[in-house]
Design an enzyme around this catalytic site. Sequence first.
Site, mmCIF file in Angstrom:
data_model
loop_
_atom_site.group_PDB
_atom_site.id
_atom_site.type_symbol
_atom_site.label_atom_id
_atom_site.label_comp_id
_atom_site.label_asym_id
_atom_site.label_seq_id
_atom_site.Cartn_x
_atom_site.Cartn_y
_atom_site.Cartn_z
ATOM 1 N N ARG A 1 0.792 -1.354 -0.162
ATOM 2 C CA ARG A 1 0.160 0.078 -0.275
ATOM 3 C C ARG A 1 0.809 1.131 -0.058
ATOM 4 O O ARG A 1 1.917 1.431 0.826
ATOM 5 C CB ARG A 1 -0.855 0.092 1.324
ATOM 6 C CG ARG A 1 -2.054 -0.798 1.235
ATOM 7 C CD ARG A 1 -2.981 -0.694 0.203
ATOM 8 N NE ARG A 1 -4.287 -1.445 0.122
ATOM 9 C CZ ARG A 1 -4.470 -2.691 -0.428
ATOM 10 N NH1 ARG A 1 -3.546 -2.968 -1.294
ATOM 11 N NH2 ARG A 1 -5.505 -3.193 -0.603
ATOM 12 N N GLU B 1 -4.497 7.243 -5.063
ATOM 13 C CA GLU B 1 -4.815 6.382 -6.221
ATOM 14 C C GLU B 1 -5.987 6.976 -6.611
ATOM 15 O O GLU B 1 -7.205 7.159 -5.971
ATOM 16 C CB GLU B 1 -4.547 5.198 -6.106
ATOM 17 C CG GLU B 1 -3.514 4.616 -5.402
ATOM 18 C CD GLU B 1 -3.307 2.984 -5.330
ATOM 19 O OE1 GLU B 1 -4.397 2.453 -5.328
ATOM 20 O OE2 GLU B 1 -2.286 2.691 -4.724
ATOM 21 N N HIS C 1 -1.685 0.245 -9.895
ATOM 22 C CA HIS C 1 -2.413 -0.868 -8.897
ATOM 23 C C HIS C 1 -2.881 -2.073 -9.573
ATOM 24 O O HIS C 1 -4.225 -2.425 -9.625
ATOM 25 C CB HIS C 1 -3.325 -0.229 -7.935
ATOM 26 C CG HIS C 1 -3.499 -0.907 -6.673
ATOM 27 N ND1 HIS C 1 -3.948 -0.295 -5.448
ATOM 28 C CD2 HIS C 1 -3.579 -2.420 -6.400
ATOM 29 C CE1 HIS C 1 -3.987 -1.294 -4.595
ATOM 30 N NE2 HIS C 1 -3.915 -2.374 -4.890
HETATM 31 C C1 DGY Z 1 -6.339 -6.205 -2.663
HETATM 32 O O1 DGY Z 1 -6.721 -7.202 -2.829
HETATM 33 O O2 DGY Z 1 -5.843 -5.786 -1.279
HETATM 34 C C2 DGY Z 1 -5.351 -5.501 -4.003
HETATM 35 O O3 DGY Z 1 -4.731 -4.626 -3.398
HETATM 36 C C3 DGY Z 1 -6.472 -4.625 -4.475
HETATM 37 O O4 DGY Z 1 -7.156 -3.713 -3.653
#
Ligand code: DGY
Length: 323
Positions: free
Chosen positions: A237, A266, A285
């Site tokens: 993250r 994002e 992402h």
């Molecule tokens: C998750 O599954 O947490 C991925 O990063 C998509 O948000």
Amino acid sequence: MRKNVLVFRALPDDLLGRLQADHDVTVADPRRPGQLPAFRAALAQAHGLIGSSVRLGAAELAGAAQLQVISSISVGVDNYDLEHLARRGITLCHTPGVLTETTADTVFSLIMATSRRLVELANWVRDGRWTKNIGEDLFGSDVHGKTLAVIGFGRIGQAVARRAALGFGMPVLYVNEAEVGLPALAGQVRRVGLDEALAQADIVALTLPLTEQTRGLMGEREFARMKPGAIFVNGARGAIVQEPALLAALDRGHLRAAGLDVFATEPLPLDSPLRRHPRVTALPHIGSATHETRRAMAELATTSLLQALAGQRPATAMNFARP
Ligand code: DGY
């Protein structure tokens, strides 16, 4: 009994059909133009929610008086306030397991792309600049045999370590609260503290969840501890990283490159210096974004929601309150 379900991210038709067979379903994605009022109206009546990538903290859920279950199509649960959900007796489900290998592939792609300058050089060819053999100024650095630090050693971190140790002969250091026994990687993987991992590794990869403890974990001090010329990869993250500190470490040449799939904000704002930085490979992402894996995540989240609304405890429930 039929309940009200709010779908806040597109679902395949067959999965929508499964929900509609048992419940009254509204589809409204608050990120889509014009859909916010419908989302808010449905949220006020909803017993169950399914979707992802929308912040649903205490403030956002204040008007959702009937809410019983949220089924998040993600493994990360940082968009939710876990204490608030537990206090209100709202079950939260997520999608662990089905995205592990795909997300590890993404992290490893960033390791390869940054080390071998793949995106930069592919663009160089595309721009018509390949007019003679390349010189040292365009060489990359090896991946095989390099020391990799994996910060956060859950399923995804372990899958990255497997690729590195078994496929690329890389010694792996990992940072994790607890020791993890991996017999297949015996002798190739070692648990160390964060400072040692940063100081020893040629490549540092983040694969840990965003929590109040990990927010801003990588700052000026941590980047300074990394080896000169090291590579930094984030598949976790964005908010775990203090982005100005990362930029400073790249700009002064202390870090060779960064491969980033995630950002503090994002989509990445157009004016973010990370977007066009020559040493940054930025992805939108895509950790779990393959047809197969996104399908598996949507399926798992749908099943979990149906189970929880029927009063059964889903295997993916982080907390469970019988409705
Ligand atoms: C998750 O599954 O947490 C991925 O990063 C998509 O948000």
